[in-house]
Scaffold this active site. Structure first.
Site, mmCIF file in Angstrom:
data_model
loop_
_atom_site.group_PDB
_atom_site.id
_atom_site.type_symbol
_atom_site.label_atom_id
_atom_site.label_comp_id
_atom_site.label_asym_id
_atom_site.label_seq_id
_atom_site.Cartn_x
_atom_site.Cartn_y
_atom_site.Cartn_z
ATOM 1 N N GLY A 54 4.511 -2.911 0.669
ATOM 2 C CA GLY A 54 5.318 -2.272 -0.364
ATOM 3 C C GLY A 54 4.374 -1.500 -1.265
ATOM 4 O O GLY A 54 3.599 -0.684 -0.786
ATOM 5 N N GLU A 55 4.380 -1.857 -2.516
ATOM 6 C CA GLU A 55 3.503 -1.191 -3.489
ATOM 7 C C GLU A 55 2.782 -2.286 -4.262
ATOM 8 O O GLU A 55 3.397 -3.024 -5.042
ATOM 9 C CB GLU A 55 4.379 -0.300 -4.381
ATOM 10 C CG GLU A 55 3.683 0.294 -5.556
ATOM 11 C CD GLU A 55 2.394 1.019 -5.187
ATOM 12 O OE1 GLU A 55 1.361 0.703 -5.802
ATOM 13 O OE2 GLU A 55 2.423 1.864 -4.273
ATOM 14 N N SER A 56 1.487 -2.399 -4.024
ATOM 15 C CA SER A 56 0.758 -3.569 -4.545
ATOM 16 C C SER A 56 0.708 -3.617 -6.073
ATOM 17 O O SER A 56 0.714 -4.696 -6.661
ATOM 18 C CB SER A 56 -0.646 -3.620 -3.958
ATOM 19 O OG SER A 56 -1.358 -2.446 -4.255
ATOM 20 N N CYS A 86 -0.444 -5.202 4.460
ATOM 21 C CA CYS A 86 -0.621 -3.922 3.765
ATOM 22 C C CYS A 86 -0.745 -4.157 2.252
ATOM 23 O O CYS A 86 -1.760 -4.687 1.817
ATOM 24 C CB CYS A 86 0.516 -2.986 4.165
ATOM 25 S SG CYS A 86 0.120 -1.268 3.892
ATOM 26 N N ILE A 147 1.184 2.653 7.317
ATOM 27 C CA ILE A 147 1.906 3.458 6.319
ATOM 28 C C ILE A 147 1.159 3.362 4.988
ATOM 29 O O ILE A 147 1.113 2.291 4.378
ATOM 30 C CB ILE A 147 3.349 2.933 6.136
ATOM 31 C CG1 ILE A 147 4.087 2.918 7.477
ATOM 32 C CG2 ILE A 147 4.105 3.767 5.104
ATOM 33 C CD1 ILE A 147 5.394 2.154 7.452
ATOM 34 N N ARG A 148 0.553 4.441 4.561
ATOM 35 C CA ARG A 148 -0.274 4.421 3.337
ATOM 36 C C ARG A 148 -1.171 3.173 3.343
ATOM 37 O O ARG A 148 -1.272 2.441 2.353
ATOM 38 C CB ARG A 148 0.607 4.449 2.076
ATOM 39 C CG ARG A 148 1.385 5.746 1.906
ATOM 40 C CD ARG A 148 2.219 5.757 0.645
ATOM 41 N NE ARG A 148 3.307 4.789 0.691
ATOM 42 C CZ ARG A 148 3.424 3.729 -0.094
ATOM 43 N NH1 ARG A 148 2.528 3.492 -1.017
ATOM 44 N NH2 ARG A 148 4.440 2.913 0.034
ATOM 45 N N HIS A 183 1.793 -2.887 9.714
ATOM 46 C CA HIS A 183 3.056 -3.605 9.474
ATOM 47 C C HIS A 183 3.603 -4.259 10.749
ATOM 48 O O HIS A 183 4.397 -3.621 11.463
ATOM 49 C CB HIS A 183 4.108 -2.619 8.954
ATOM 50 C CG HIS A 183 3.876 -2.181 7.556
ATOM 51 N ND1 HIS A 183 4.537 -2.737 6.489
ATOM 52 C CD2 HIS A 183 3.051 -1.253 7.045
ATOM 53 C CE1 HIS A 183 4.132 -2.160 5.366
ATOM 54 N NE2 HIS A 183 3.230 -1.250 5.677
ATOM 55 N N GLU A 185 5.931 -6.323 11.047
ATOM 56 C CA GLU A 185 7.395 -6.523 10.975
ATOM 57 C C GLU A 185 8.165 -5.267 11.372
ATOM 58 O O GLU A 185 9.383 -5.318 11.513
ATOM 59 C CB GLU A 185 7.791 -6.980 9.559
ATOM 60 C CG GLU A 185 7.859 -5.892 8.500
ATOM 61 C CD GLU A 185 6.493 -5.394 8.029
ATOM 62 O OE1 GLU A 185 5.457 -5.835 8.567
ATOM 63 O OE2 GLU A 185 6.468 -4.530 7.131
HETATM 64 N N1 GLN Z 1 -0.451 2.068 -0.394
HETATM 65 C C1 GLN Z 1 0.258 0.888 -0.783
HETATM 66 C C2 GLN Z 1 -0.499 0.153 -1.895
HETATM 67 O O1 GLN Z 1 -1.581 0.500 -2.183
HETATM 68 C C3 GLN Z 1 0.459 -0.055 0.392
HETATM 69 C C4 GLN Z 1 1.370 0.586 1.402
HETATM 70 C C5 GLN Z 1 2.136 -0.386 2.226
HETATM 71 O O2 GLN Z 1 2.247 -1.574 1.922
HETATM 72 N N2 GLN Z 1 2.749 0.145 3.252
HETATM 73 O O3 GLN Z 1 0.002 -0.739 -2.471
#
Ligand code: GLN
Length: 204
Positions: A54-56, A86, A147-148, A183, A185
């Site tokens: 997600g977004e840490s 991630c 993903i990112r 990921h 999942e």
């Molecule tokens: N770029 C996101 C972060 O720094 C992580 C991306 C992800 O969990 N798919 O939190």
């Protein structure tokens, strides 16, 4: 004994991890259930936990605010297996800097002696899939969805490297703490979730 495996439901890929865990539980034929968890009370009764992607920064700040970070740190220090995916792997790390903006000063759990580079492979539009292997985990081929994604730029001496892609470390393990840049999942292949459930079974 029945196992309870939590998925931290603050933000990110929660439902997908519940579904992968349910498939993995049924494939292994073990007595376990997968549950979404949010509060320190829910976390305190778990046998294992997945921190999803997600977004840490968001996951960190929200978990700090409701007291979850503190309980999580204690549980992991006491041996509870955890899989960080991630953003979840970023949460487990000791330090995390962004590839472009550098220091982020985000709340981290500091339970895995690694340094992470956030967004190591570029931004959303540079997302990609690639075959990787995690031989130490007994998985010779896995479709990694990045993903990112972060990569691990530095590992402490007792951290095992489970996988590399393009010379970058993308999966690590120390004791019962496992992190992946990609990921699992988001594929139909539940071998990493099965690997994690086996860790939980052994630890309980
Ligand atoms: N770029 C996101 C972060 O720094 C992580 C991306 C992800 O969990 N798919 O939190």
């Amino acid at each position: 004994m029945s196992l309870t495996i939590g998925v931290l439901a603050v933000q990110g890929d929660v439902h997908e991890n519940i579904l992968s865990l349910e498939t993995a539980i049924s494939n292994l034929g073990i007595d376990a259930e997968a549950v979404e968890v949010k509060t320190p009370e829910e976390i305190s009764s778990l046998d294992g936990l997945i921190i999803p992607g997600g977004e840490s920064t968001t996951i960190g700040h929200l978990s700090l605010a409701n007291g979850t970070l503190k309980v999580l740190k204690e549980k992991i220090a006491n041996g509870m297996p955890v899989l960080g995916i991630c953003a979840g792997m970023i949460m487990l790390s000791k330090t995390a800097d962004d590839r472009v903006v550098g220091k982020t000063n985000q709340p981290l759990l500091d339970v895995l002696d690694v340094k992470l580079e956030r967004n190591s492979f570029g931004r959303q539009r540079e997302s990609f899939e690639a075959d990787i292997s995690l031989d130490l985990a007994g998985i010779s081929k896995f479709n990694g969805v990045f993903i990112r994604a972060p990569s691990v730029s530095d590992v402490g001496s007792d951290v095992e490297i489970l996988s590399k892609f393009n010379e970058k470390v993308v999966a690590v393990k120390r004791g019962n703490v496992v992190g992946t840049s990609f990921h699992p999942e988001l594929t139909q292949d539940v071998s990493i979730h099965k690997y994690f459930l086996n860790l939980v079974s052994r630890a309980s």
